[in-house]
Design an enzyme around this catalytic site. Sequence first.
Site, PDB file in Angstrom:
ATOM      1  N   CYS A  98       0.864  -1.184   0.000  1.00  0.00           N
ATOM      2  CA  CYS A  98       0.000   0.000   0.000  1.00  0.00           C
ATOM      3  C   CYS A  98       0.894   1.225   0.000  1.00  0.00           C
ATOM      4  O   CYS A  98       1.737   1.391   0.870  1.00  0.00           O
ATOM      5  CB  CYS A  98      -0.894  -0.014   1.245  1.00  0.00           C
ATOM      6  SG  CYS A  98      -1.735   1.543   1.552  1.00  0.00           S
ATOM      7  N   CYS A 102      -3.321   7.591  -1.759  1.00  0.00           N
ATOM      8  CA  CYS A 102      -4.644   7.695  -2.383  1.00  0.00           C
ATOM      9  C   CYS A 102      -5.715   8.191  -1.408  1.00  0.00           C
ATOM     10  O   CYS A 102      -6.706   8.780  -1.824  1.00  0.00           O
ATOM     11  CB  CYS A 102      -5.089   6.343  -2.921  1.00  0.00           C
ATOM     12  SG  CYS A 102      -3.754   5.267  -3.389  1.00  0.00           S
ATOM     13  N   THR A 189      -3.894   4.608   7.502  1.00  0.00           N
ATOM     14  CA  THR A 189      -2.834   4.246   6.562  1.00  0.00           C
ATOM     15  C   THR A 189      -2.050   5.491   6.174  1.00  0.00           C
ATOM     16  O   THR A 189      -2.646   6.478   5.763  1.00  0.00           O
ATOM     17  CB  THR A 189      -3.483   3.657   5.291  1.00  0.00           C
ATOM     18  OG1 THR A 189      -4.236   2.526   5.655  1.00  0.00           O
ATOM     19  CG2 THR A 189      -2.450   3.276   4.261  1.00  0.00           C
ATOM     20  N   GLU A 256      -0.206   1.249   9.618  1.00  0.00           N
ATOM     21  CA  GLU A 256      -1.447   1.826  10.113  1.00  0.00           C
ATOM     22  C   GLU A 256      -1.200   2.328  11.531  1.00  0.00           C
ATOM     23  O   GLU A 256      -0.440   1.718  12.275  1.00  0.00           O
ATOM     24  CB  GLU A 256      -2.598   0.798  10.156  1.00  0.00           C
ATOM     25  CG  GLU A 256      -3.057   0.317   8.793  1.00  0.00           C
ATOM     26  CD  GLU A 256      -2.105  -0.693   8.174  1.00  0.00           C
ATOM     27  OE1 GLU A 256      -1.463  -1.448   8.932  1.00  0.00           O
ATOM     28  OE2 GLU A 256      -1.977  -0.716   6.934  1.00  0.00           O
ATOM     29  N   HIS A 291     -12.685   5.616  -2.877  1.00  0.00           N
ATOM     30  CA  HIS A 291     -11.677   4.660  -2.397  1.00  0.00           C
ATOM     31  C   HIS A 291     -12.016   3.237  -2.859  1.00  0.00           C
ATOM     32  O   HIS A 291     -11.121   2.408  -3.013  1.00  0.00           O
ATOM     33  CB  HIS A 291     -11.515   4.755  -0.882  1.00  0.00           C
ATOM     34  CG  HIS A 291     -10.108   4.429  -0.443  1.00  0.00           C
ATOM     35  ND1 HIS A 291      -9.001   5.064  -0.956  1.00  0.00           N
ATOM     36  CD2 HIS A 291      -9.624   3.508   0.422  1.00  0.00           C
ATOM     37  CE1 HIS A 291      -7.902   4.552  -0.422  1.00  0.00           C
ATOM     38  NE2 HIS A 291      -8.254   3.596   0.420  1.00  0.00           N
ATOM     39  N   TYR A 295      -9.322   0.709  -5.199  1.00  0.00           N
ATOM     40  CA  TYR A 295      -8.894  -0.686  -5.010  1.00  0.00           C
ATOM     41  C   TYR A 295      -8.903  -1.459  -6.326  1.00  0.00           C
ATOM     42  O   TYR A 295      -8.246  -2.495  -6.424  1.00  0.00           O
ATOM     43  CB  TYR A 295      -9.809  -1.377  -3.983  1.00  0.00           C
ATOM     44  CG  TYR A 295      -9.467  -1.044  -2.547  1.00  0.00           C
ATOM     45  CD1 TYR A 295      -8.870   0.162  -2.213  1.00  0.00           C
ATOM     46  CD2 TYR A 295      -9.743  -1.935  -1.518  1.00  0.00           C
ATOM     47  CE1 TYR A 295      -8.553   0.460  -0.902  1.00  0.00           C
ATOM     48  CE2 TYR A 295      -9.425  -1.637  -0.206  1.00  0.00           C
ATOM     49  CZ  TYR A 295      -8.834  -0.434   0.100  1.00  0.00           C
ATOM     50  OH  TYR A 295      -8.522  -0.147   1.391  1.00  0.00           O
ATOM     51  N   CYS A 298      -4.988  -0.284  -7.167  1.00  0.00           N
ATOM     52  CA  CYS A 298      -3.835  -0.634  -6.327  1.00  0.00           C
ATOM     53  C   CYS A 298      -3.745  -2.130  -6.070  1.00  0.00           C
ATOM     54  O   CYS A 298      -2.665  -2.727  -6.175  1.00  0.00           O
ATOM     55  CB  CYS A 298      -3.868   0.139  -5.017  1.00  0.00           C
ATOM     56  SG  CYS A 298      -4.986  -0.506  -3.754  1.00  0.00           S
ATOM     57  N   GLU A 446      -7.083  -5.654   4.404  1.00  0.00           N
ATOM     58  CA  GLU A 446      -7.442  -4.325   3.917  1.00  0.00           C
ATOM     59  C   GLU A 446      -8.373  -4.427   2.714  1.00  0.00           C
ATOM     60  O   GLU A 446      -9.260  -3.585   2.538  1.00  0.00           O
ATOM     61  CB  GLU A 446      -6.199  -3.508   3.560  1.00  0.00           C
ATOM     62  CG  GLU A 446      -6.578  -2.036   3.420  1.00  0.00           C
ATOM     63  CD  GLU A 446      -5.465  -1.158   2.945  1.00  0.00           C
ATOM     64  OE1 GLU A 446      -4.555  -1.639   2.263  1.00  0.00           O
ATOM     65  OE2 GLU A 446      -5.527   0.043   3.238  1.00  0.00           O
TER      66      GLU A 446
HETATM   67 FE1  SF4 Z   1      -3.331   1.896  -0.032  1.00  0.00          FE
HETATM   68 FE2  SF4 Z   1      -4.724   1.020  -2.113  1.00  0.00          FE
HETATM   69 FE3  SF4 Z   1      -5.869   2.655  -0.326  1.00  0.00          FE
HETATM   70 FE4  SF4 Z   1      -3.975   3.525  -2.040  1.00  0.00          FE
HETATM   71  S1  SF4 Z   1      -6.031   2.755  -2.560  1.00  0.00           S
HETATM   72  S2  SF4 Z   1      -4.131   3.981   0.138  1.00  0.00           S
HETATM   73  S3  SF4 Z   1      -2.628   1.765  -2.119  1.00  0.00           S
HETATM   74  S4  SF4 Z   1      -5.137   0.567   0.021  1.00  0.00           S
HETATM   75 FE    FE Z   2      -6.907   1.442   1.976  1.00  0.00          FE
END
Ligand code: SF4
Ligand code: FE
Length: 484
Positions: A98, A102, A189, A256, A291, A295, A298, A446
């Site tokens: 991660c 983001c 995070t 985290e 968000h 995902y 990422c 996550e």
């Molecule tokens: Fe982390 Fe993925 Fe969230 Fe970006 S989108 S902060 S890489 S979990």
């Molecule tokens: Fe996340």
Amino acid sequence: MMTSEQYIESLRGLNMKLYKFGEIVENIVDDPIVRPSLNSFAKTYELAQDPQYEDLMTATSNLTGKKINRFTHLHQSTDDLIKKVKMQRLLGQKTAACFQRCVGMDAANAVYSSTYETDEACGTKYHENFVKFWTKVQDEDLAVDGAMTDVKGDRGLSPSKQADPDLFLHVVERTPEGVYVTGAKAHQTGYLNSHYVLVMPTISMRPGDEDYAISFACPTDAEGITLILGRQSCDTRKTEQFNNIDVGNKTYGGHEVLVIFDHVFIPNDMIFLNGEVQFAGMIVERFAGYHRQSYGGCKVGVGDVLIGATQLAVEMAGCAKASHVKDKIIEMNHLNETLYACGIACSSQGAPTKAGNYLIDLLLANVCKQNVTRFPYDIARLAQDLAGGLMVTQPSEADYRNPATHDYIEKYLKGVDSVPTEQRMRVLRLVENMTMGTAAVGYLPESMHGAGSPQAQRIMISRQANMEQKKALAKVIAHLDEVK
Ligand code: SF4
Ligand code: FE
């Protein structure tokens, strides 16, 4: 834009109060447990300087017209939304972790449009406040963490009905200059790698919850903030004497923290919602939507690395040509690309908000994240199936480096003769790291709970599915109107 070196140096100036394993951390930037997460975050700065990624990693600001890092961009088109997902896949591929930046990007896009609509309805000045703050973020290329999840206490009770009023972050004192807030945000995070934190409410609110309907930004090291680091499985391997092989991914990671706000002062011009309970839900829904889209980028990039590691493992064991092995690799790719398809789909169907920035298609973003709560687990299961038991039974690096045992390990852990044993050990440790070690935190739980647990997406899917329209379609086809 900052270079990654300038970014890392800029964090040294912060004065965060972090506890880890029972002790206060004096030097967060160089802490061996935290540092891999900083390296991941810094990659968002490094790649923005690389001409080959300019189109994905940078954008033109709608606020200033300047070239900015895409992680600070307010999306201006569906093309921007698609590039966001592609950028996240790229970062996932480069870090296998991660990379944290983001959250602030998604929070900013949600707060930008929500403040506009709050002001329109309530005559407030939150949008102006936010634009001023975000212009500074873009101009200085700052790192911003988004903070939504409260600790929530008794899930059956609303914020103002909790036995302990601090279980949801809230305003505890009001002055002409601003407010004081107390409470905590969990699972944060990237907080330790950020200059500012952008705080949002965690759920829709009702009259009576006014003190809890609060959104603001403040420096991450503001007076009154205490941080406690979360543990990750296998985290102390990073501090062992031999820490090349056993960590699996020695350069990159995530972290985290639990963020505790104890009477923290927020000046008026950094407040973006303050008591307008009817708009708390809009921020939550939009942030979660963005968000959930994220995902689809990422986790796919991280999945690319895991699939690659699994392919290497079977090639090193000499079983890559077996038909069931090939089929399982196909299945892993199919699952991974399905997630990407969802991320691209919800982006391509985005639409402008009243403020002008683009919002993803919320139904498709929720379908994307619902799949993310499942497919990475299936991909990890197949990776463990194909990697074999040696992934979890191979001796430590310390034994490999010990002359008394080195030759035995070298001889008996050999797979295909042309591949050095240490290469095979490294690949298996990478699979272990991504499916049960520190990186599994980001790839599995996550994927389950980040951006909202599975049930949260199911509620949104039921709300967005337009059942009346579907029933009407069926009625026409079945000619129900012919029956009186
Ligand atoms: Fe982390 Fe993925 Fe969230 Fe970006 S989108 S902060 S890489 S979990
Ligand atoms: Fe996340």
